[in-house]
Design a protein around this motif. Sequence first.
Motif: not given
Lengths: 123, 107
Positions: B15-28
């Motif tokens: 708790p209190g930390e920063r979370a960075t989640l990524s999502c990548r698509a196979s095409q635009s």
Amino acid sequence: EVQVVESGGGLVKPGGSLRLSCSASGLTFRNIWMTWVRQAPGQGLECVGHIKSEADGGTTDYTAPVKGRFTIFRDDSQNMVYLHMGSLKIEDTAMYYCARGTGRGPLYHFDYWGQGTVVTVSP
Amino acid sequence: EIVLTQSPATLSLSPGERATLSCRASQSVSNYLAWYQQKPGQAPRLLIYDAFNRATGIPVRFSGSGSGTDFTLTISSLEPEDFAVYYCQQRSNWPVTFGPGTKVDIK
């Protein structure tokens, strides 16, 4: 307040059929697209299909695994949408959510969801 | 069909930390990407739509960015109620598709 409530889930044998119901209140139902999303136990989310508003043609579309077996239809006079599932397979076992599809431009994201109804397909 | 890939699969933070989640698509997918939060036994909840717009009632600690094929969900400072699974979803092409999810759990 918007409320979306599904019903009709249960246990069915492979090859059987089931009809799920979804009521939506607090929205101008005839103007909205409605969708069904499912989630197999411990798995991710899959959009089963949608039905457009009558103003947008009232047409439906389905994801490939259910095409030809599932049908979505709506009754705007009752603020209801239905999912008729036929030729059920074990892999159709899932929690089924009803949700509003919304967004400008292509297709939609899902903003209002019901709590889901469980469908179990087992011999 | 557009395939969405999420990373990491699990993110262990305090708790209190920063979370960075990524999502990548196979095409635009242009900016037609949404993020959802799901807690056990609950339906998903819409957090972010069209890449960076917060849904109604979503706290400002949730933010989204990206366009085309690469997107990020950032939670600036984790609250206890933020530990959950997060899904991305594209609406550029039919069928609409979801990523496999990132689980944010307590370290």
